[in-house]
Design a protein around this motif. Sequence first.
Motif, PDB file in Angstrom:
ATOM      1  N   GLU A   4      26.292   6.501 -27.460  1.00 28.48           N
ATOM      2  CA  GLU A   4      25.394   7.470 -27.991  1.00 28.48           C
ATOM      3  C   GLU A   4      26.434   7.393 -28.957  1.00 28.48           C
ATOM      4  N   LYS A   5      27.201   7.690 -29.385  1.00 34.27           N
ATOM      5  CA  LYS A   5      28.417   7.422 -30.583  1.00 34.27           C
ATOM      6  C   LYS A   5      27.877   6.275 -30.893  1.00 34.27           C
ATOM      7  N   VAL A   6      28.532   5.712 -30.695  1.00 38.15           N
ATOM      8  CA  VAL A   6      27.616   3.715 -31.100  1.00 38.15           C
ATOM      9  C   VAL A   6      26.004   4.012 -31.610  1.00 38.15           C
ATOM     10  N   ILE A   7      25.726   4.110 -30.813  1.00 35.18           N
ATOM     11  CA  ILE A   7      23.804   4.105 -31.379  1.00 35.18           C
ATOM     12  C   ILE A   7      23.819   5.425 -33.278  1.00 35.18           C
ATOM     13  N   ASN A   8      24.171   6.681 -32.614  1.00 35.83           N
ATOM     14  CA  ASN A   8      24.622   7.463 -33.595  1.00 35.83           C
ATOM     15  C   ASN A   8      25.339   7.223 -35.031  1.00 35.83           C
ATOM     16  N   GLY A  33      11.956 -10.018 -28.908  1.00 33.94           N
ATOM     17  CA  GLY A  33      13.269 -10.671 -28.548  1.00 33.94           C
ATOM     18  C   GLY A  33      14.254  -9.313 -29.114  1.00 33.94           C
ATOM     19  N   ILE A  34      14.782  -9.138 -27.736  1.00 32.00           N
ATOM     20  CA  ILE A  34      15.952  -7.828 -27.363  1.00 32.00           C
ATOM     21  C   ILE A  34      16.452  -7.740 -28.803  1.00 32.00           C
ATOM     22  N   ASP A  35      16.675  -8.182 -30.226  1.00 30.17           N
ATOM     23  CA  ASP A  35      17.712  -8.491 -31.958  1.00 30.17           C
ATOM     24  C   ASP A  35      17.039  -6.850 -31.976  1.00 30.17           C
ATOM     25  N   SER A  36      15.204  -8.000 -32.349  1.00 31.14           N
ATOM     26  CA  SER A  36      14.397  -7.091 -33.289  1.00 31.14           C
ATOM     27  C   SER A  36      13.779  -5.413 -32.433  1.00 31.14           C
ATOM     28  N   ALA A  37      14.192  -5.840 -31.184  1.00 30.69           N
ATOM     29  CA  ALA A  37      13.257  -4.586 -30.735  1.00 30.69           C
ATOM     30  C   ALA A  37      14.743  -3.718 -30.272  1.00 30.69           C
ATOM     31  N   LEU A  38      15.553  -3.828 -30.475  1.00 33.70           N
ATOM     32  CA  LEU A  38      17.115  -2.802 -30.651  1.00 33.70           C
ATOM     33  C   LEU A  38      17.091  -2.667 -31.910  1.00 33.70           C
ATOM     34  N   THR A  39      17.219  -3.663 -33.061  1.00 32.55           N
ATOM     35  CA  THR A  39      17.163  -2.851 -34.146  1.00 32.55           C
ATOM     36  C   THR A  39      15.802  -1.673 -35.218  1.00 32.55           C
ATOM     37  N   SER A  40      14.690  -2.494 -34.506  1.00 33.01           N
ATOM     38  CA  SER A  40      13.711  -1.603 -34.807  1.00 33.01           C
ATOM     39  C   SER A  40      14.097  -0.315 -34.452  1.00 33.01           C
ATOM     40  N   THR A  41      14.304  -0.187 -33.847  1.00 29.21           N
ATOM     41  CA  THR A  41      14.767   1.322 -32.458  1.00 29.21           C
ATOM     42  C   THR A  41      15.489   1.899 -33.951  1.00 29.21           C
ATOM     43  N   LEU A  42      16.703   1.698 -34.020  1.00 28.44           N
ATOM     44  CA  LEU A  42      17.702   1.945 -35.056  1.00 28.44           C
ATOM     45  C   LEU A  42      17.155   2.413 -35.982  1.00 28.44           C
ATOM     46  N   CYS A  43      16.615   1.746 -36.179  1.00 30.33           N
ATOM     47  CA  CYS A  43      15.873   1.578 -37.832  1.00 30.33           C
ATOM     48  C   CYS A  43      14.390   3.500 -37.155  1.00 30.33           C
ATOM     49  N   ALA A  44      13.682   3.322 -36.178  1.00 29.20           N
ATOM     50  CA  ALA A  44      12.896   4.099 -36.208  1.00 29.20           C
ATOM     51  C   ALA A  44      13.541   5.621 -36.514  1.00 29.20           C
ATOM     52  N   PRO A 162      22.337  -4.392 -38.783  1.00 27.59           N
ATOM     53  CA  PRO A 162      23.030  -3.218 -38.805  1.00 27.59           C
ATOM     54  C   PRO A 162      23.699  -3.589 -37.254  1.00 27.59           C
ATOM     55  N   ILE A 163      23.394  -4.562 -36.497  1.00 33.63           N
ATOM     56  CA  ILE A 163      23.971  -5.185 -35.073  1.00 33.63           C
ATOM     57  C   ILE A 163      24.659  -6.136 -35.499  1.00 33.63           C
ATOM     58  N   ALA A 164      25.330  -7.088 -36.679  1.00 37.39           N
ATOM     59  CA  ALA A 164      26.103  -7.811 -36.529  1.00 37.39           C
ATOM     60  C   ALA A 164      27.979  -7.344 -35.985  1.00 37.39           C
ATOM     61  N   LYS A 168      26.671  -9.901 -27.525  1.00 31.81           N
ATOM     62  CA  LYS A 168      25.091  -9.066 -27.071  1.00 31.81           C
ATOM     63  C   LYS A 168      24.836  -8.987 -25.664  1.00 31.81           C
ATOM     64  N   SER A 169      25.886  -8.576 -25.061  1.00 26.28           N
ATOM     65  CA  SER A 169      25.903  -7.645 -24.311  1.00 26.28           C
ATOM     66  C   SER A 169      25.976  -6.147 -24.463  1.00 26.28           C
ATOM     67  N   GLU A 170      26.744  -5.951 -25.174  1.00 20.22           N
ATOM     68  CA  GLU A 170      26.095  -4.695 -25.699  1.00 20.22           C
ATOM     69  C   GLU A 170      25.094  -4.221 -26.884  1.00 20.22           C
ATOM     70  N   VAL A 171      24.234  -5.157 -26.917  1.00 19.32           N
ATOM     71  CA  VAL A 171      22.872  -4.950 -27.538  1.00 19.32           C
ATOM     72  C   VAL A 171      22.299  -5.160 -26.798  1.00 19.32           C
ATOM     73  N   TYR A 172      22.330  -5.103 -25.204  1.00 13.57           N
ATOM     74  CA  TYR A 172      21.434  -4.667 -24.548  1.00 13.57           C
ATOM     75  C   TYR A 172      21.850  -3.625 -23.413  1.00 13.57           C
ATOM     76  N   GLN A 173      23.434  -2.678 -23.676  1.00 16.79           N
ATOM     77  CA  GLN A 173      23.693  -1.604 -24.063  1.00 16.79           C
ATOM     78  C   GLN A 173      23.230  -0.670 -24.268  1.00 16.79           C
ATOM     79  N   LEU A 174      23.219  -0.907 -25.557  1.00 17.14           N
ATOM     80  CA  LEU A 174      22.375   0.001 -26.689  1.00 17.14           C
ATOM     81  C   LEU A 174      20.752  -0.470 -26.341  1.00 17.14           C
ATOM     82  N   ALA A 175      20.209  -1.503 -26.248  1.00 14.75           N
ATOM     83  CA  ALA A 175      18.918  -2.077 -26.152  1.00 14.75           C
ATOM     84  C   ALA A 175      18.508  -0.685 -25.080  1.00 14.75           C
TER      85      ALA A 175
END
Length: 263
Positions: A4-8, A33-44, A162-164, A168-175
Motif C-alpha cells: 500500500e505504501k508503494v502504491i501511494n 498485459g499486467i504492466d499496462s494494467a497496473l500502470t493505468s490503474t496507478l495513473c487513474a 512509474p513502474i520501472a 515483475k513479481s512486485e508488479v504482480y503484488q501491486l496489481a
Amino acid sequence: MQTEKVINHIVTWLKEYATKAKMEGFVLGISGGIDSALTSTLCAKTGLRVLCVEMPIHQHPNQVTRAQEHIAQLKKRFANVTDVRVDLTPVFEEFKTEIPPTTDDSFLDLSLANTRARLRMTTLYYFAGLHRYLVAGTGNKVEDFGVGFFTKYGDGGVDLSPIADLMKSEVYQLARALQVPTSILNAAPTDGLFGDSRTDEDQIGASYDELEWAMQMQEEGKNAEDFGDRERIVYEIYTRLNKANQHKIKPIPVCNIPPNLKE
C-alpha cells in the motif's frame, strides 16, 4: 514489500510530476498485459485525466479481450478514465507496401515487430499533444534495466516510467492489491508484437522469475560457473541480453567536441 505504501508513493509521484510539468493527465497503451494494467490503474488513482488507448495490429483475440475487460473495469471504478480505439492494422499494412523489398529477410520479422511498437508510440504522442497529457511508460525493472526487452522509441519512447523500479513479481503484488482482472493476472506475459500467441518466455528463453534471480546474481558478482545446469543457462541468457542491449539501457551517447576544436 509494503504494498500500500508503494502504491501511494507511485501515485503521489505521478501526480506531483504532472502538476509541476503543468500537464493535464496521462495517456498510455493498453495491451491486455499486467504492466499496462497496473500502470493505468496507478495513473487513474491520481485523479488526473487518463486516456487508455487500444492500438491493435493483427492482435491475438485473447489480448484484445483482456484489454477491453480491463478498460471497462477501470472506467467503472474511476470517473477520470476515458478510452479510445485506434486500429493500426491498415496503417501497418500500408507501410509494408511502401518499403523496398529486402534480399536478406533474417531480421525482417523483428524489424516489422519493432515497427508496430513505433507506430503505437507515434499514436500515443498524437493524443498526448492533443490533450496536454504525459505518455506513461509500462516497462518494469527486468525489462528496462535487465534484459532490455523493449523497443527503442517504441514502448521505450515515453515521458515517465512509474513502474520501472519494480521487479515483475512486485508488479504482480501491486496489481493484485489494485484488483486488476484475474484474466490478466493469470495470462502469460507477451509483447503482442508478432500477431501470434508467443510469450515473452518463448522469446527470451527464461521466465521472469528466473530473470529476476539472474539479475540479483549479477549484482552480487556471480559467474555462470557458480551454478548448475538450468541456472547456468538462465544466467548466460540474462548476461548475454544485458550486454547486447546496453544501447537501450544506457542514455543516448553524446559526442562531446573538445573546446579547442570549436575555436
